[in-house]
Design a protein around this motif. Structure first.
Motif, PDB file in Angstrom:
ATOM      1  N   ASN A   1      96.950 -43.649 102.968  1.00 60.81           N
ATOM      2  CA  ASN A   1      96.730 -43.761 101.529  1.00 60.81           C
ATOM      3  C   ASN A   1      95.259 -43.631 101.149  1.00 60.81           C
ATOM      4  N   ALA A   2      94.362 -44.132 102.035  1.00 60.71           N
ATOM      5  CA  ALA A   2      92.917 -43.980 101.747  1.00 60.71           C
ATOM      6  C   ALA A   2      92.580 -42.497 101.642  1.00 60.71           C
ATOM      7  N   SER A   3      93.236 -41.682 102.450  1.00 59.26           N
ATOM      8  CA  SER A   3      92.963 -40.248 102.437  1.00 59.26           C
ATOM      9  C   SER A   3      93.617 -39.577 101.217  1.00 59.26           C
TER      10      SER A   3
ATOM     11  N   SER B   1      89.041 -40.070 117.568  1.00 60.49           N
ATOM     12  CA  SER B   1      90.223 -39.249 117.249  1.00 60.49           C
ATOM     13  C   SER B   1      89.916 -38.279 116.112  1.00 60.49           C
ATOM     14  N   PHE B   2      89.162 -38.733 115.137  1.00 59.67           N
ATOM     15  CA  PHE B   2      88.782 -37.819 114.037  1.00 59.67           C
ATOM     16  C   PHE B   2      87.915 -36.686 114.575  1.00 59.67           C
ATOM     17  N   ARG B   3      87.033 -37.037 115.512  1.00 58.48           N
ATOM     18  CA  ARG B   3      86.170 -35.981 116.075  1.00 58.48           C
ATOM     19  C   ARG B   3      86.995 -34.951 116.842  1.00 58.48           C
TER      20      ARG B   3
ATOM     21  N   HIS C   1      84.374 -57.324 116.188  1.00 58.59           N
ATOM     22  CA  HIS C   1      85.805 -57.206 116.495  1.00 58.59           C
ATOM     23  C   HIS C   1      86.389 -55.865 116.065  1.00 58.59           C
ATOM     24  N   GLN C   2      85.738 -55.196 115.089  1.00 64.59           N
ATOM     25  CA  GLN C   2      86.292 -53.918 114.637  1.00 64.59           C
ATOM     26  C   GLN C   2      85.996 -52.792 115.641  1.00 64.59           C
ATOM     27  N   ALA C   3      85.034 -53.031 116.580  1.00 63.73           N
ATOM     28  CA  ALA C   3      84.516 -51.929 117.413  1.00 63.73           C
ATOM     29  C   ALA C   3      85.590 -51.145 118.172  1.00 63.73           C
TER      30      ALA C   3
ATOM     31  N   GLY D   1      94.891 -40.834  98.405  1.00 66.21           N
ATOM     32  CA  GLY D   1      94.460 -41.325  97.083  1.00 66.21           C
ATOM     33  C   GLY D   1      93.080 -40.834  96.703  1.00 66.21           C
ATOM     34  N   THR D   2      92.165 -40.782  97.686  1.00 70.18           N
ATOM     35  CA  THR D   2      90.793 -40.387  97.342  1.00 70.18           C
ATOM     36  C   THR D   2      90.658 -38.872  97.214  1.00 70.18           C
ATOM     37  N   ILE D   3      91.374 -38.117  98.058  1.00 70.71           N
ATOM     38  CA  ILE D   3      91.275 -36.651  97.911  1.00 70.71           C
ATOM     39  C   ILE D   3      91.879 -36.249  96.558  1.00 70.71           C
TER      40      ILE D   3
ATOM     41  N   PRO E   1      79.242 -50.609 108.273  1.00 72.23           N
ATOM     42  CA  PRO E   1      80.321 -50.592 109.264  1.00 72.23           C
ATOM     43  C   PRO E   1      81.709 -50.257 108.703  1.00 72.23           C
ATOM     44  N   HIS E   2      81.856 -50.272 107.363  1.00 74.05           N
ATOM     45  CA  HIS E   2      83.160 -49.886 106.808  1.00 74.05           C
ATOM     46  C   HIS E   2      83.101 -48.541 106.088  1.00 74.05           C
ATOM     47  N   ALA E   3      82.023 -47.790 106.314  1.00 73.00           N
ATOM     48  CA  ALA E   3      81.926 -46.480 105.643  1.00 73.00           C
ATOM     49  C   ALA E   3      83.124 -45.618 106.047  1.00 73.00           C
TER      50      ALA E   3
ATOM     51  N   GLY F   1      99.129 -46.752 107.780  1.00 72.72           N
ATOM     52  CA  GLY F   1      99.495 -46.729 106.360  1.00 72.72           C
ATOM     53  C   GLY F   1      98.264 -46.771 105.477  1.00 72.72           C
ATOM     54  N   MET F   2      97.353 -47.688 105.800  1.00 77.67           N
ATOM     55  CA  MET F   2      96.131 -47.826 105.005  1.00 77.67           C
ATOM     56  C   MET F   2      95.353 -46.501 104.992  1.00 77.67           C
ATOM     57  N   MET F   3      95.250 -45.893 106.181  1.00 77.11           N
ATOM     58  CA  MET F   3      94.462 -44.665 106.311  1.00 77.11           C
ATOM     59  C   MET F   3      95.128 -43.503 105.567  1.00 77.11           C
TER      60      MET F   3
ATOM     61  N   GLY G   1      82.564 -39.956  91.638  1.00 79.61           N
ATOM     62  CA  GLY G   1      83.445 -40.256  92.775  1.00 79.61           C
ATOM     63  C   GLY G   1      84.588 -41.164  92.340  1.00 79.61           C
ATOM     64  N   PRO G   2      85.623 -41.273  93.162  1.00 81.48           N
ATOM     65  CA  PRO G   2      86.771 -42.092  92.757  1.00 81.48           C
ATOM     66  C   PRO G   2      86.588 -43.598  92.961  1.00 81.48           C
ATOM     67  N   ALA G   3      85.931 -43.999  94.068  1.00 79.12           N
ATOM     68  CA  ALA G   3      85.856 -45.437  94.380  1.00 79.12           C
ATOM     69  C   ALA G   3      84.775 -46.068  93.507  1.00 79.12           C
TER      70      ALA G   3
ATOM     71  N   HIS H   1      74.334 -40.971  98.627  1.00 82.13           N
ATOM     72  CA  HIS H   1      75.189 -41.689  97.671  1.00 82.13           C
ATOM     73  C   HIS H   1      76.140 -42.639  98.397  1.00 82.13           C
ATOM     74  N   LEU H   2      76.780 -43.489  97.607  1.00 79.81           N
ATOM     75  CA  LEU H   2      77.661 -44.505  98.205  1.00 79.81           C
ATOM     76  C   LEU H   2      79.145 -44.174  97.999  1.00 79.81           C
ATOM     77  N   SER H   3      79.445 -42.944  97.613  1.00 80.80           N
ATOM     78  CA  SER H   3      80.851 -42.618  97.320  1.00 80.80           C
ATOM     79  C   SER H   3      81.756 -42.719  98.534  1.00 80.80           C
ATOM     80  N   PHE H   4      81.184 -42.638  99.729  1.00 77.49           N
ATOM     81  CA  PHE H   4      81.979 -42.859 100.943  1.00 77.49           C
ATOM     82  C   PHE H   4      81.681 -44.236 101.538  1.00 77.49           C
ATOM     83  N   GLY H   5      81.096 -45.121 100.756  1.00 80.13           N
ATOM     84  CA  GLY H   5      80.722 -46.437 101.243  1.00 80.13           C
ATOM     85  C   GLY H   5      79.461 -46.347 102.091  1.00 80.13           C
ATOM     86  N   TRP H   6      79.187 -47.411 102.838  1.00 83.10           N
ATOM     87  CA  TRP H   6      77.982 -47.486 103.670  1.00 83.10           C
ATOM     88  C   TRP H   6      78.210 -48.562 104.716  1.00 83.10           C
TER      89      TRP H   6
ATOM     90  N   LEU I   1      88.817 -50.605 117.655  1.00 83.58           N
ATOM     91  CA  LEU I   1      89.659 -49.800 116.775  1.00 83.58           C
ATOM     92  C   LEU I   1      88.847 -48.736 116.046  1.00 83.58           C
ATOM     93  N   ARG I   2      87.694 -49.119 115.555  1.00 84.12           N
ATOM     94  CA  ARG I   2      86.873 -48.170 114.798  1.00 84.12           C
ATOM     95  C   ARG I   2      86.420 -47.011 115.703  1.00 84.12           C
ATOM     96  N   SER I   3      85.988 -47.330 116.943  1.00 83.52           N
ATOM     97  CA  SER I   3      85.525 -46.219 117.786  1.00 83.52           C
ATOM     98  C   SER I   3      86.702 -45.368 118.258  1.00 83.52           C
TER      99      SER I   3
HETATM  100  C1  HEM Z   1      86.682 -37.449  99.065  1.00 82.81           C
HETATM  101  C2  HEM Z   1      87.470 -38.215  99.770  1.00 82.81           C
HETATM  102  C3  HEM Z   1      87.179 -39.647 100.172  1.00 82.81           C
HETATM  103  C4  HEM Z   1      86.441 -40.624  99.527  1.00 82.81           C
HETATM  104  C5  HEM Z   1      85.670 -40.496  98.223  1.00 82.81           C
HETATM  105  C6  HEM Z   1      86.530 -41.825 100.346  1.00 82.81           C
HETATM  106  C7  HEM Z   1      85.899 -43.031 100.040  1.00 82.81           C
HETATM  107  C8  HEM Z   1      85.881 -44.125 100.881  1.00 82.81           C
HETATM  108  C9  HEM Z   1      85.087 -45.328 100.662  1.00 82.81           C
HETATM  109  C10 HEM Z   1      84.192 -45.597  99.460  1.00 82.81           C
HETATM  110  C11 HEM Z   1      85.303 -46.162 101.716  1.00 82.81           C
HETATM  111  C12 HEM Z   1      84.627 -47.508 101.977  1.00 82.81           C
HETATM  112  C13 HEM Z   1      85.420 -48.682 101.445  1.00 82.81           C
HETATM  113  C14 HEM Z   1      84.744 -50.012 101.681  1.00 82.81           C
HETATM  114  O1  HEM Z   1      83.597 -50.113 102.135  1.00 82.81           O
HETATM  115  O2  HEM Z   1      85.378 -51.006 101.362  1.00 82.81           O
HETATM  116  C15 HEM Z   1      86.266 -45.520 102.582  1.00 82.81           C
HETATM  117  C16 HEM Z   1      86.793 -46.087 103.719  1.00 82.81           C
HETATM  118  C17 HEM Z   1      87.804 -45.507 104.449  1.00 82.81           C
HETATM  119  N1  HEM Z   1      88.288 -44.231 104.324  1.00 82.81           N
HETATM  120 FE1  HEM Z   1      87.721 -42.854 102.965  1.00 82.81          FE
HETATM  121  N2  HEM Z   1      87.316 -41.560 101.414  1.00 82.81           N
HETATM  122  C18 HEM Z   1      87.725 -40.252 101.365  1.00 82.81           C
HETATM  123  C19 HEM Z   1      88.514 -39.584 102.284  1.00 82.81           C
HETATM  124  C20 HEM Z   1      89.115 -40.162 103.368  1.00 82.81           C
HETATM  125  C21 HEM Z   1      89.958 -39.477 104.329  1.00 82.81           C
HETATM  126  C22 HEM Z   1      90.264 -37.981 104.310  1.00 82.81           C
HETATM  127  C23 HEM Z   1      90.388 -40.426 105.215  1.00 82.81           C
HETATM  128  C24 HEM Z   1      91.285 -40.325 106.400  1.00 82.81           C
HETATM  129  C25 HEM Z   1      92.043 -39.349 106.727  1.00 82.81           C
HETATM  130  C26 HEM Z   1      89.808 -41.696 104.839  1.00 82.81           C
HETATM  131  C27 HEM Z   1      90.013 -42.894 105.477  1.00 82.81           C
HETATM  132  C28 HEM Z   1      89.271 -44.044 105.256  1.00 82.81           C
HETATM  133  C29 HEM Z   1      89.450 -45.277 106.022  1.00 82.81           C
HETATM  134  C30 HEM Z   1      90.437 -45.506 107.159  1.00 82.81           C
HETATM  135  C31 HEM Z   1      88.511 -46.195 105.522  1.00 82.81           C
HETATM  136  C32 HEM Z   1      88.308 -47.651 105.983  1.00 82.81           C
HETATM  137  C33 HEM Z   1      87.147 -47.744 106.947  1.00 82.81           C
HETATM  138  C34 HEM Z   1      86.861 -49.182 107.370  1.00 82.81           C
HETATM  139  O3  HEM Z   1      87.179 -50.124 106.630  1.00 82.81           O
HETATM  140  O4  HEM Z   1      86.252 -49.370 108.445  1.00 82.81           O
HETATM  141  N3  HEM Z   1      89.045 -41.500 103.707  1.00 82.81           N
HETATM  142  N4  HEM Z   1      86.586 -44.273 102.071  1.00 82.81           N
END
Ligand code: HEM
Length: 392
Positions: free
Chosen positions: A226-228, A94-96, A83-85, A230-232, A334-336, A222-224, A272-274, A327-332, A87-89
């Motif tokens: 803050n995800a961007s 768009s990011f590309r 179901h995520q396909a 907060g992590t940067i 389908p939700h990476a 909103g989620m995106m 990493g932050p997460a 590493h897993l700092s960006f996850g792994w 929106l995710r694609s």
């Molecule tokens: C160094 C910076 C970043 C780190 C360390 C990081 C880390 C992560 C991690 C660990 C996840 C996976 C969460 C999970 O599996 O539950 C994630 C998901 C996500 N991140 Fe990042 N992120 C970064 C930058 C960004 C940026 C720049 C954006 C957007 C502009 C972004 C948008 C997202 C979104 C939308 C998701 C959710 C993906 C999904 O659930 O399918 N992140 N991020």
């Protein structure tokens, strides 16, 4: 066995340096039940990656275990394949379409003017003066929305980071909910604004054709954002602190700039932050001799997995040319992270900015950690460009 008394993510020493405890848990209790969080905690790389990959058995979408997910919580994060396909694609394409080089150049310009101005000051807080404005401008530009007021957004983001720890400290839910409400108001304003180039406009223009309901776009924006932000913000603090404590690393990158791409990933792996992310078991699972029942929450401790010696040679050491570095700092799975390319670009520009700064940046006092467990962030990072104010 309940290891809640042993592993308290909000304990001061754990906030300062969780890695010795992660190593101990990984070696002795790689999977354990945590009573306060009501979760199974996984610390080994292979177990964490298996869970994140295996969306069939470990869900993000709580509706798959019979829970209700109210409409205001439905976003990219709450949907699993298939179901995520759509929106995710849509988001990925768009990011590309965004220009990392252009964004990087703007960050560099902003950093240089910030550093020129800050070089006049005796000391300053890197988090407020550098990490926050850089995180805000990269995020606003990438998503294509009007940049919110810095201090206001900093409060919102801090509130949301507190909300993520509500499982450990239930009183944090209220402050987080009010922050989310303020973020939703910002999103409403952005959606009412004129189109700007960026991810949002691209996604909105194609959402109907991709058959993505409007509320998913609103909630994901909103989620995106803050995800961007907060992590940067958090990664910038963690990485700069590492580099301040180890000036030889910056010297090595200066001597061989080809190290930069691998160095960025290695610094993000190292701190990493997460710290973790959770899933819910859809069916009965067995990991080693541990039985996980349907409906049980599984918390993958990404930061513990990132230092697993079974995956990384010499994991406690920073190896600037480490490759491969999965590493897993960006996850792994389908939700990476969908914004990883831009997260890396922001951190790379920050390092380049430090290399180009008029003088060497130094620590000017003791950094303080923010008392948040899910997102590992520095609260205050006192720094200086003047050797006479340096703490080292
Ligand atoms: C160094 C910076 C970043 C780190 C360390 C990081 C880390 C992560 C991690 C660990 C996840 C996976 C969460 C999970 O599996 O539950 C994630 C998901 C996500 N991140 Fe990042 N992120 C970064 C930058 C960004 C940026 C720049 C954006 C957007 C502009 C972004 C948008 C997202 C979104 C939308 C998701 C959710 C993906 C999904 O659930 O399918 N992140 N991020």
């Amino acid at each position: 066995m309940d290891l809640a008394p042993v592993y308290d993510p909000l304990d001061h020493q754990t906030l300062v340096d969780p890695y010795p405890l992660y190593a101990e848990l990984r070696a002795n209790r790689p999977i354990f039940w945590h009573d306060t969080m009501r979760s199974w905690v996984l610390t080994r790389y292979r177990d964490c990656r298996d869970v994140l990959k295996n969306y069939q058995d470990y869900a993000r979408d709580r509706r798959r275990v019979g829970e209700d997910v109210p409409e205001f919580r439905q976003s990219l994060q709450s949907l699993d394949p298939p179901h995520q396909a759509p929106l995710r694609s849509l988001l990925m394409s768009s990011f590309r379409n965004q220009e990392p080089v252009q964004i990087a150049q703007r960050v560099q310009g902003r950093l240089q003017s910030l550093f020129d101005r800050l070089a006049e000051r005796d000391t300053f807080d890197l988090m407020t003066e550098v990490a926050a404005p850089i995180a805000l401008s990269v995020t606003s530009e990438l998503i294509g929305v009007a940049e919110p007021d810095g201090p206001t957004y900093a409060e919102i983001s801090e509130g949301i980071a507190y909300r993520m720890d509500a499982g450990l400290a239930p009183e944090r839910a209220a402050v987080g909910d009010s922050a989310r409400h303020r973020l939703n108001q910002l999103v409403e304003n952005w959606l009412g604004d004129e189109d700007r180039p960026g991810v949002l406009s691209d996604v909105r223009n194609r959402a109907q054709q991709a058959q993505v309901p409007e509320h998913y776009i609103r909630n994901t924006t909103g989620m995106m954002f803050n995800a961007s932000y907060g992590t940067i913000y958090a990664t910038a603090g963690n990485v700069v602190l590492t580099l301040l404590r180890r000036p030889d690393l910056l010297d090595a990158i200066r001597a061989d700039p080809r190290l930069l791409p691998t160095a960025v990933d290695e610094l993000i792996r190292y701190d990493g932050p997460a710290q973790g992310t959770s899933r819910v078991a859809v069916c009965r699972m067995v990991v080693d001799d541990t039985v996980i029942e349907p409906g049980d929450i599984v918390l993958t401790l990404l930061a513990a997995a990132n230092r697993d010696p079974d995956q990384f040679t010499d994991p406690e050491r920073i190896v600037l040319d480490r490759a491969p570095n999965q590493h897993l700092s960006f996850g792994w799975g389908p939700h990476a992270c969908v914004g990883a390319l831009f997260g890396r670009a922001a951190i790379r520009e920050l390092i380049v900015g430090l290399l180009r700064a008029p003088r060497r940046l130094r620590l000017a006092g003791t950094p303080t950690r923010r008392p948040t467990a899910t997102v590992r962030t520095i609260g205050i990072l006192p720094v200086t460009f003047h050797p006479e104010f340096a703490a080292d």
